[in-house]
Design a protein around this motif. Sequence first.
Motif, short mmCIF file in Angstrom:
data_model
loop_
_atom_site.label_atom_id
_atom_site.label_comp_id
_atom_site.label_asym_id
_atom_site.label_seq_id
_atom_site.Cartn_x
_atom_site.Cartn_y
_atom_site.Cartn_z
N ARG A 32 42.52 46.72 41.70
CA ARG A 32 43.03 48.15 41.28
C ARG A 32 44.04 48.80 42.21
NH1 ARG A 32 42.16 53.64 41.64
NH2 ARG A 32 40.38 53.88 42.67
N HIS A 33 43.72 48.71 43.79
CA HIS A 33 44.24 49.11 44.67
C HIS A 33 45.22 48.19 45.04
CE1 HIS A 33 40.91 52.15 45.23
NE2 HIS A 33 41.92 53.07 45.22
N GLY B 193 47.79 48.96 42.48
CA GLY B 193 48.50 50.15 42.68
C GLY B 193 49.64 50.04 43.78
N ASP C 71 40.74 46.03 46.57
CA ASP C 71 40.31 45.45 45.43
C ASP C 71 41.43 45.50 44.25
OD1 ASP C 71 40.93 48.15 44.28
OD2 ASP C 71 38.82 48.53 44.56
N ASP D 73 46.45 57.67 47.23
CA ASP D 73 45.11 58.18 46.88
C ASP D 73 43.96 58.52 47.82
OD1 ASP D 73 43.30 58.89 44.65
OD2 ASP D 73 42.83 56.78 44.19
#
Length: 250
Positions: A168-169, A172, A166, A123
């Motif tokens: 989310r990452h 991910g 963080d 991303d």
Amino acid sequence: MISIDSVVKRHGSLLAVDDVDLRISAGLTAIIGPNGAGKSTLLAAVGRLIGTDAGVITVDGLDVAAVRSRDLARRLAILRQDNHLAIRLSVEDLVAYGRFPHGGSRRTAEDRLHIEDAIELLDLGAVRGRFLDELSGGQRQRAFVAMAIAQDTDHLLLDEPLNNLDPRHSVGLMKLLRRLVAERGMTVVVVLHDINVAAQFADDVVAMRDGRVVHHGPVREVLTAQNLSALYEATARVLDLGDRSVVLWE
């Protein structure tokens, strides 16, 4: 297959890796243990970032100490904890370095496909043209992971890759590593401090203490309350949530 046979590594008078024997097969293996256990040193030895004082390490039968650097880099990529560059690079330029073992400074159509794929997977499209020193710590970390993935190896070693990320990452990235294992049959070895991340995403766990491997096996066999309490010298409780376990500390 990564094979580690009777490996010893000393830092002066400190015995950092103490006669370790290990076999790591395809899948996601997490290496855990308290500070100073030898986790990063062992990973660095497998990736030939440092030499060893005794023992043999092989990757797919190739002796890490003897194989040509380019041949090893086509089979194994490693990302260490501290990534510092003396030159100013953009994200895209950094990721492109992952293709160096395959063709040097030349960029083929296949190279460009791997570079684009790694940028998309992590991303990084919105920041691909920015310099690394203009990014947040988390963005830089993802850029270095993208470089390792662009190398397109069967073995990927990551030393605390969740640093600066963080939630989310972090999630991910771990999902991406599971996808690489499932779709490409890769061997991924990750040094982790978060035991619950290991419990959720790893296939196998290597637990180290004082330079030695004290446990190695499937997640549920290694991550027990008894094992973790002894490993970290802190009281652990392990809750069974069906398809996964959660570790609580008291």
